[in-house]
Enzyme design. Structure first.
Site, short mmCIF file in Angstrom:
data_model
loop_
_atom_site.label_atom_id
_atom_site.label_comp_id
_atom_site.label_asym_id
_atom_site.label_seq_id
_atom_site.Cartn_x
_atom_site.Cartn_y
_atom_site.Cartn_z
N ASP A 126 29.18 15.27 29.19
CA ASP A 126 29.80 14.57 28.06
C ASP A 126 31.11 13.92 28.46
O ASP A 126 32.10 13.91 27.71
CB ASP A 126 30.00 15.53 26.87
CG ASP A 126 28.68 15.96 26.26
OD1 ASP A 126 27.63 15.36 26.59
OD2 ASP A 126 28.67 16.91 25.44
N HIS B 136 27.78 10.82 21.68
CA HIS B 136 27.72 12.27 21.92
C HIS B 136 27.73 12.62 23.41
O HIS B 136 27.94 13.78 23.75
CB HIS B 136 26.52 12.92 21.20
CG HIS B 136 25.19 12.70 21.83
ND1 HIS B 136 24.12 13.53 21.60
CD2 HIS B 136 24.73 11.75 22.68
CE1 HIS B 136 23.06 13.10 22.28
NE2 HIS B 136 23.41 12.02 22.94
N GLU C 75 24.72 19.81 17.82
CA GLU C 75 23.45 19.30 18.36
C GLU C 75 22.21 20.04 17.86
O GLU C 75 21.12 19.85 18.43
CB GLU C 75 23.47 19.25 19.90
CG GLU C 75 24.49 18.26 20.49
CD GLU C 75 24.07 16.78 20.36
OE1 GLU C 75 22.87 16.50 20.18
OE2 GLU C 75 24.97 15.92 20.42
N ASP D 58 27.24 23.47 22.57
CA ASP D 58 26.14 22.52 22.40
C ASP D 58 24.86 23.32 22.61
O ASP D 58 24.67 23.94 23.66
CB ASP D 58 26.30 21.41 23.45
CG ASP D 58 25.23 20.33 23.39
OD1 ASP D 58 24.10 20.63 22.96
OD2 ASP D 58 25.52 19.21 23.82
N ASP E 275 22.00 22.59 23.37
CA ASP E 275 21.15 22.24 24.52
C ASP E 275 21.62 22.93 25.80
O ASP E 275 21.02 22.78 26.86
CB ASP E 275 20.99 20.72 24.68
CG ASP E 275 22.25 19.98 25.09
OD1 ASP E 275 23.07 20.52 25.85
OD2 ASP E 275 22.39 18.82 24.65
N ASP F 41 27.32 23.65 27.73
CA ASP F 41 26.53 22.44 27.55
C ASP F 41 25.68 22.21 28.79
O ASP F 41 26.10 22.55 29.90
CB ASP F 41 27.50 21.24 27.36
CG ASP F 41 26.88 20.06 26.64
OD1 ASP F 41 25.67 19.83 26.80
OD2 ASP F 41 27.62 19.36 25.94
N HIS G 212 25.14 19.17 29.52
CA HIS G 212 25.65 17.85 29.91
C HIS G 212 27.17 17.86 30.10
O HIS G 212 27.86 18.71 29.53
CB HIS G 212 25.33 16.83 28.80
CG HIS G 212 23.89 16.76 28.44
ND1 HIS G 212 23.36 17.47 27.37
CD2 HIS G 212 22.86 16.09 29.01
CE1 HIS G 212 22.05 17.22 27.30
NE2 HIS G 212 21.72 16.39 28.28
N HIS H 55 27.42 15.87 19.14
CA HIS H 55 28.61 16.36 19.85
C HIS H 55 29.81 15.43 19.74
O HIS H 55 30.93 15.82 20.11
CB HIS H 55 28.27 16.64 21.32
CG HIS H 55 28.96 17.84 21.87
ND1 HIS H 55 28.53 18.53 22.97
CD2 HIS H 55 30.12 18.47 21.47
CE1 HIS H 55 29.36 19.54 23.21
NE2 HIS H 55 30.33 19.51 22.33
N1 ARG Z 1 24.54 11.96 29.55
C1 ARG Z 1 23.68 11.42 28.54
C2 ARG Z 1 24.37 10.25 27.84
O1 ARG Z 1 25.55 10.06 28.03
C3 ARG Z 1 23.27 12.48 27.54
C4 ARG Z 1 24.39 13.08 26.77
C5 ARG Z 1 23.93 14.19 25.85
N2 ARG Z 1 25.05 14.76 25.15
C6 ARG Z 1 24.94 15.69 24.22
N3 ARG Z 1 26.05 16.08 23.63
N4 ARG Z 1 23.78 16.18 23.87
O2 ARG Z 1 23.75 9.54 27.09
MN MN Z 2 27.17 17.98 24.54
MN MN Z 3 24.30 18.61 25.74
#
Ligand code: ARG
Ligand code: MN
Ligand code: MN
Ligand code: MN
Length: 304
Positions: A128, A141, A276, A227, A229, A124, A126, A102
């Site tokens: 981010d 990411h 991702e 994303d 996920d 997403d 998350h 990402h």
């Molecule tokens: N919040 C976690 C981190 O900063 C996971 C981030 C996942 N991001 C993604 N784009 N899959 O490490």
């Molecule tokens: Mn993401």
């Molecule tokens: Mn994510």
């Protein structure tokens, strides 16, 4: 419309290798044919070349504060993604960026927000929104929105902040994993949050319509960041940071169809990235196939 496919096989921002094979896997899942069925004309630019870093120390070239692994490589790639996205838009074409992790979105947001006031929808699990100072992992990411908004150490760089993107024009859809310090940032910020719980209560189509109101209010166009996920790991197992409790196959399609309905009426979409997908963790390329299907849905593919 003409859609230019820009492959960005980046994995420097993620904690797991393999996400660099995302663009190939999504192409192999018949992306071009599916886009054709959506009535758009795809032109494939191929993949951007990635810097080699096998022999590099992930902790080299750290920002002045905090931790951001492989930041020099991420910067190099994102500058080129940004230029390619901006050039595509200048040619009157639609940029579709295939990640990669990402962190490539730092480039797509910067490029898309060069000549237009940009809104964004973030599909997403998350947030981010980590900065190098707050990140528990150091993986970039987990930072693209903070980078695009110039938060923390990213504010001291010239490449990361997206020129014409404001926090108040960004909406999350389906959020369900927020780090502690991200939560504080999110509270102080003007980003709009629709969590999985909003989707449970109100249904995904209505949530997406609200997210679109946020992203289109006072802007010239909308960037969509998908994303994989965002989906439930049972449906999309090929991702590096799965979080249970995500949207179903049906909800995901309904969401992107809601986007394309609005786009058909008001021509709001400006750029998309699909990120991702990790083929090494996938089962029978199903996550990449889903990525290709959902992208076609966003561009208006219908059953009938
Ligand atoms: N919040 C976690 C981190 O900063 C996971 C981030 C996942 N991001 C993604 N784009 N899959 O490490
Ligand atoms: Mn993401
Ligand atoms: Mn994510
Ligand atoms: Mn304007």
């Amino acid at each position: 419309r003409t859609v230019r496919i820009i492959g960005a096989p980046m994995d420097y921002g993620a904690n797991r290798r393999g996400v660099d094979m995302g663009p190939s896997a999504i192409r192999y899942a018949d992306l071009a044919d599916r886009l054709g069925e959506a009535g758009v004309e795809p032109i494939d630019d191929g993949d951007l070349s990635m810097p080699r870093a096998e022999e590099r120390d992930p902790d080299a070239d750290q920002p002045t504060r905090g931790n951001a692994k492989f930041l020099r490589e991420v910067e190099d790639v994102c500058r080129r993604v940004s230029d390619r996205v901006a050039a595509t838009l200048a040619d009157g074409e639609f940029p579709l960026v295939l990640g990669g992790d990402h962190s490539v979105a730092i480039g797509s947001l910067a490029g898309s927000a060069r000549e237009a006031d940009l809104g964004a929808i973030w599909f997403d699990a998350h947030a981010d929104l980590n900065t190098p100072e707050t990140s528990p992992s150091g993986n970039v990411h987990g930072m693209p929105l903070a980078a695009a908004l110039g938060y923390g150490a990213f504010g001291e760089t010239e490449w990361a902040p997206a020129p014409r993107l404001r926090a108040s024009s960004i909406a999350y859809v389906g959020l369900r994993s927020i780090d502690e310090r991200e939560r504080e940032l999110l509270r102080e910020s003007e980003l709009t949050v629709f969590t999985m719980s909003d989707i449970d209560q109100r249904g995904v189509s209505s949530v997406v319509e609200d997210a679109l109101s946020v992203a289109t209010d006072g802007t010239d166009g909308v960037h969509v960041s998908l994303d994989l996920d965002w989906l439930d790991p049972k449906t999309a197992p090929g991702v590096g940071t799965p979080v249970r409790g995500g949207v179903t196959y049906r909800e995901a399609h309904a969401a992107l169809e809601a986007l394309s309905r609005r786009d058909r009426a008001d021509n709001i979409l400006r750029s998309i990235d699909v990120v991702e997908v990790n083929p090494i963790l996938d089962e029978g390329n199903e996550t990449a196939t889903l990525a290709a299907e959902l992208t076609a849905s966003a561009f208006g593919k219908r059953i009938f």
